[in-house]
Every structure is written in structure tokens, then in C-alpha cells.
Design an enzyme around this catalytic site. Structure first.
Site, PDB file in Angstrom:
ATOM      1  N   SER A 147       1.626   5.777   3.662  1.00  0.00           N
ATOM      2  CA  SER A 147       2.365   6.931   3.135  1.00  0.00           C
ATOM      3  C   SER A 147       1.571   7.569   2.010  1.00  0.00           C
ATOM      4  O   SER A 147       0.771   6.888   1.340  1.00  0.00           O
ATOM      5  CB  SER A 147       3.730   6.479   2.595  1.00  0.00           C
ATOM      6  OG  SER A 147       4.364   7.511   1.864  1.00  0.00           O
ATOM      7  N   TYR A 160       8.122   0.363  -2.932  1.00  0.00           N
ATOM      8  CA  TYR A 160       7.666   1.068  -1.735  1.00  0.00           C
ATOM      9  C   TYR A 160       6.258   1.617  -1.934  1.00  0.00           C
ATOM     10  O   TYR A 160       5.380   1.426  -1.090  1.00  0.00           O
ATOM     11  CB  TYR A 160       8.639   2.203  -1.404  1.00  0.00           C
ATOM     12  CG  TYR A 160       8.297   2.943  -0.130  1.00  0.00           C
ATOM     13  CD1 TYR A 160       8.598   2.387   1.109  1.00  0.00           C
ATOM     14  CD2 TYR A 160       7.693   4.198  -0.167  1.00  0.00           C
ATOM     15  CE1 TYR A 160       8.295   3.061   2.287  1.00  0.00           C
ATOM     16  CE2 TYR A 160       7.386   4.882   0.999  1.00  0.00           C
ATOM     17  CZ  TYR A 160       7.694   4.307   2.219  1.00  0.00           C
ATOM     18  OH  TYR A 160       7.377   4.971   3.375  1.00  0.00           O
TER      19      TYR A 160
END
Length: 264
Positions: A147, A160
Site C-alpha cells: 500500500s 497497518y
């Protein structure tokens, strides 16, 4: 020719996708089935995978449900063995991941452990048998979904962002080996995509994309040479430029861009 020029095609074998029951993984599975691939779809939910199989029935390719939990290394090895027993595997897209918003005021070690197990260990659990399968053959394509949140820390993403930064570093490190082994390893860095996971965010998400658009970017990216597949480009470039700022300036800039305020 560099291994990063290697392109996998349906005639070369099947494709395996983890995290295929929803969001980006589901959309990628359907796009690949539309392109004529035999897609082995893995996720924990057998019910959602069965629905995915049915949805793909009218497409040129097909989707075969292969339930499994990426945190179980034995199951990942069994999944690969079942796939390759039916024919060669040409490509794997390791997409499984979880996101739970985490701020300083609700930081929980157990929640952190879950994200670490799924996002980082889950990829390693699949990479282990995949590399042992592809290396002796001297060919194969592996793509790992990280990501843009892995470039630097983002709000609500303490763990995350850490897991995605770890995946980017893992892929960069392994890429230094696979250039000599005939395997293409790519990292996928999406921006914000409208999924069940991002639906919980209560801050502005610039350049928010639909899963189908994200899937098109990923599949089209894998059909071109390269290491990193990153989108949307403007958002990625903006984050990279802001990421060059000193820490104090970076934190202030991200807070301003996302309209971020901590909640007690």
C-alpha cells in the site's frame, strides 16, 4: 531480458489469489477470469468464495474456490499442492490483508498482533511454498499487495502502515535475489480503495477508487514490465514528495491534507 519484463499469460498456467473473497482481491479475480484465466481463489470464507465461483460462470475463464487462512502455513502449502496437482501455476497474487484503525487512544497489542499475523506473516506463509515451487522451474510471477500507506506513517494506521512498509521492504529485498532466479516479483501499492475496510475511516480519503478500477490497474500493471504497480499516480507522487520532508513537517503536512484531528 530482465525478469521484470516477464509477463504471465493464461496459456502458461493458472493464477492463485489470496484474500479473494472481497474488495480488491475479489475484483482482481473477476477481471482475470474475464481475461480467460483459471483463478484459484483463497480466503477464509468458503461461502463468499462459492458466490464468487458462481459470478464467474459466464466469463471466458473460471474461478475455483480454495478456502484457507493465510495465517496457517500448513494450509498455504496444501493449497499450492492442490493447485499444482491440476497443472502448472504461472502467477500468484498475495493480496490477503486486514485493516483496523488504530490511534494512540485505542492502541491494543492484540489488534496489532492480528494485523501483523495476517499482513506480514500471511504473505510469508504463502511465499515459502511459492518460492520453493518457482525457483527450480526458473520462471513464475509473484505479486504482493502492499500500500502507499507503507511509504510513511498515515493517520489511523499505526500498525497497518508498519505492515505495508514491511511488505515493501520484503519485496525489495527478495527482488535482489529473484533477478538471478527467473522469477518476477512485483509489489502493488494502491491508494485508497472503497472497500469494507476503508468504510470505517472517518477522515477524507483523496483519490478514492472503486475496487473494479483498482483491479484494472493491477492486472494491466502485471501485463507490463516493472517492479512496482502504484496508483493513483498523482496521490502516490504527492505522498512520496511529502515523504521527503523532515519528520515534523511531514506530520504537519499529512494532518492538514487529511483534515486529521485526534479524538480523545
Amino acid at each position: 531480458m530482465s525478469v521484470f519484463d516477464q509477463i504471465a499469460r493464461p496459456k502458461d498456467g493458472s493464477v492463485w489469489i489470496t484474500g479473494a473473497s472481497s474488495g480488491i482481491g475479489r475484483a482482481v479475480a473477476l477481471r482475470l477470469a474475464q481475461d480467460g484465466w483459471t483463478v484459484y481463489a483463497t480466503a477464509r470464507s468458503a461461502g463468499k468464495l462459492a458466490e464468487l465461483e458462481i459470478e464467474a460462470e459466464s466469463r471466458p475463464g473460471r474461478i475455483i474456490a480454495l478456502p484457507g487462512d493465510v495465517t496457517d502455513p500448513t494450509r498455504m502449502a496444501i493449497c499450492l499442492a492442490e493447485i499444482t496437482a491440476s497443472g502448472p501455476l504461472a502467477m500468484a497474487i498475495l493480496n490477503a490483508g486486514v485493516y483496523t484503525p488504530m490511534r494512540a487512544t485505542n492502541f491494543k497489542a492484540e489488534t496489532a498482533r492480528t494485523m501483523l499475523r495476517v499482513n506480514l506473516e500471511g504473505v510469508a506463509n504463502a511465499l515459502d511454498p511459492l518460492l520453493r515451487y518457482f525457483i527450480p522451474r526458473g520462471t513464475g510471477v509473484i505479486a504482493v499487495t502492499a500500500s502507499v500507506a507503507g511509504y510513511r506513517g498515515l493517520p489511523d494506521a499505526a500498525i497497518y502502515s508498519a505492515t505495508k512498509a514491511g511488505l515493501i521492504a520484503m519485496c525489495e529485498s527478495l527482488a535482489m535475489d529473484v533477478v538471478d532466479l527467473g522469477i518476477r516479483l512485483s509489489v502493488i501499492n494502491p491508494g485508497f480503495v472503497r472497500t469494507e475496510a476503508t468504510a470505517v475511516n472517518d477522515f477524507e480519503m483523496p483519490f478514492l477508487m472503486e475496487p473494479k478500477n483498482a483491479a484494472d490497474r493491477i492486472v494491466d500493471g502485471l501485463a507490463r514490465p516493472g517492479f512496482a504497480i502504484t496508483f493513483p499516480r498523482r496521490f502516490s507522487l504527492l505522498l512520496r514528495l511529502i515523504g521527503l520532508l523532515p519528520n515534523r513537517s511531514y506530520i504537519a503536512a499529512i494532518r492538514t491534507m487529511l483534515g486529521w484531528r485526534a479524538k480523545p
